[in-house]
Design an enzyme around this catalytic site. Structure first.
Site, short mmCIF file in Angstrom:
data_model
loop_
_atom_site.label_atom_id
_atom_site.label_comp_id
_atom_site.label_asym_id
_atom_site.label_seq_id
_atom_site.Cartn_x
_atom_site.Cartn_y
_atom_site.Cartn_z
N ASP A 147 -0.26 5.19 0.70
CA ASP A 147 -0.61 6.23 1.66
C ASP A 147 -0.66 5.34 3.19
OD1 ASP A 147 -1.64 8.60 0.15
OD2 ASP A 147 -2.97 7.23 -0.67
N ASP A 191 0.85 -1.23 -0.18
CA ASP A 191 -0.04 -0.06 0.01
C ASP A 191 0.88 1.11 -0.05
OD1 ASP A 191 -2.58 1.36 0.12
OD2 ASP A 191 -2.22 1.78 2.21
N ASP A 200 -1.19 -0.65 6.02
CA ASP A 200 -1.56 -0.06 7.39
C ASP A 200 -2.94 -0.02 7.68
OD1 ASP A 200 -2.44 1.91 5.32
OD2 ASP A 200 -2.58 3.49 6.73
#
Length: 344
Positions: A28, A26, A226
């Site tokens: 961001d 990922d 995250d």
């Protein structure tokens, strides 16, 4: 241990960048936040790449094109090409193309990433709900400057029965100044106005996993993210292993409360976790769960933590205790004192 019955983070005697052939990262909250690289990300990814791991960047953010994302990564010191980037815009464009005629007009509520992805699939991005022959509406993150009137345009078309698609439904997105509203918040606006439900392509749903595997050819992938509800749940449904890093949306308290489909294979503070093995969590409910120098247990419905050592090892032990507790970690609500000891 099956993913369905995971009650503790897994261990790995091998360094993760050697145990897996491809990291599905990922962006961001993992590699960068806003315009800046997250601490240790650049060096960790360079080491993983030098060790033979293929790095692919998989993002639910449909705002930018793969070329723009790759250029941004390269500027940050993470060399990447457009082919290394997979976006939810690409996944939703493939989903739409499977349901509408070639060359059909599609109303775009979002950024350039959506327009480029639609053209790649032979579809025509348009701006008006009154476009003749309009075949679909697609909604993706358009940045903080997206005009309010674009939501109205989508609503007019959807109310007339035009099929509605969304790149993803992440309610929030991390940035340099903190956590802001994501595409999911914008989707809610249109849902409230129309009462309709979109077809969604992004993580954690199958269209995004399919797009990622098609574009990367990964055989032993490791999802790195995250967010529990997108990255980790997507890995769960795709039946692949995952690494949660604590540099973005998810904090330690949320991790302890994770439902079975939100429990990562591995847990680490940041992307340095790719370069190490992962310690085993030992023990059980009676004697407590050990990791590093820590021992965690549930006593009278409260998570307790004893010992000392690396804070992330204490968190791993606490995860085992909370996830094993009957009710899917209900004791996590009483974990404040234990987490305060770790100061994560």
């Amino acid at each position: 241990m099956s993913r369905q019955s995971r009650t503790r983070p897994a261990g790995s005697a091998r360094r993760l960048h050697q145990a897996y052939d491809t990291a599905l990262l990922d962006l961001d909250g993992v590699v960068y936040a806003g315009g800046r690289a997250i601490g240790h990300a650049v060096e960790s990814l360079a080491t993983a790449r030098a060790g033979g791991m293929h790095l692919a960047y998989v993002t639910n953010n449909a705002l930018r094109t793969p070329e723009a994302v790759a250029a941004h990564l390269t500027e940050l010191g993470v060399p990447a090409g457009a082919g290394d980037v997979i976006t939810s815009a690409q996944a939703v464009a493939r989903l739409i193309a499977g349901q509408v005629p070639a060359g059909a007009p599609v109303l775009v509520i979002g950024g350039e990433g959506l327009r480029v992805a639609l053209r790649e699939r032979g579809l025509v991005p348009v701006e008006s709900a009154d476009e003749p022959g309009l075949a679909a509406v697609v909604q993706g993150y358009g940045g903080p400057e997206l005009p309010w009137g674009r939501f109205a345009e989508a609503s007019y078309a959807i109310a007339r029965g035009v099929p509605w698609f969304a790149s993803n439904t992440d309610l929030t997105i991390p940035g340099e100044r903190g956590i802001g509203p994501g595409n999911g918040a914008a989707v809610e606006v249109v849902r409230i106005a129309t009462g309709a439900e979109p077809q969604v392509a992004g993580k954690p749903l199958p269209p995004m996993h399919r797009e990622t595997i098609l574009r990367t050819g990964a055989e032993r992938p490791l999802v790195v993210g995250d967010r529990l509800d997108t990255d980790i749940e997507g890995a769960f449904h795709g039946e692949v292993d995952s690494l949660l890093v604590l540099t973005g949306v998810t904090d330690a308290a949320q991790l302890l409360r994770a439902r079975p489909e939100h429990r990562p294979t591995y847990v680490d503070l940041d992307l340095r976790g790719l370069l190490t093995g992962q310690p085993e969590v030992t023990g059980g409910p009676a004697e407590g769960f050990g990791c590093g120098g820590w021992t965690a247990a549930v006593r009278d419905g409260v998570l307790e933590l004893g010992g000392d050592g690396e804070p992330v090892d204490g968190l791993r032990a606490l995860c085992a205790a909370a996830w094993t507790e009957a009710g899917g970690g209900s004791c996590a609500a009483e974990a404040g004192k234990a987490l305060a000891r770790l100061d994560l």
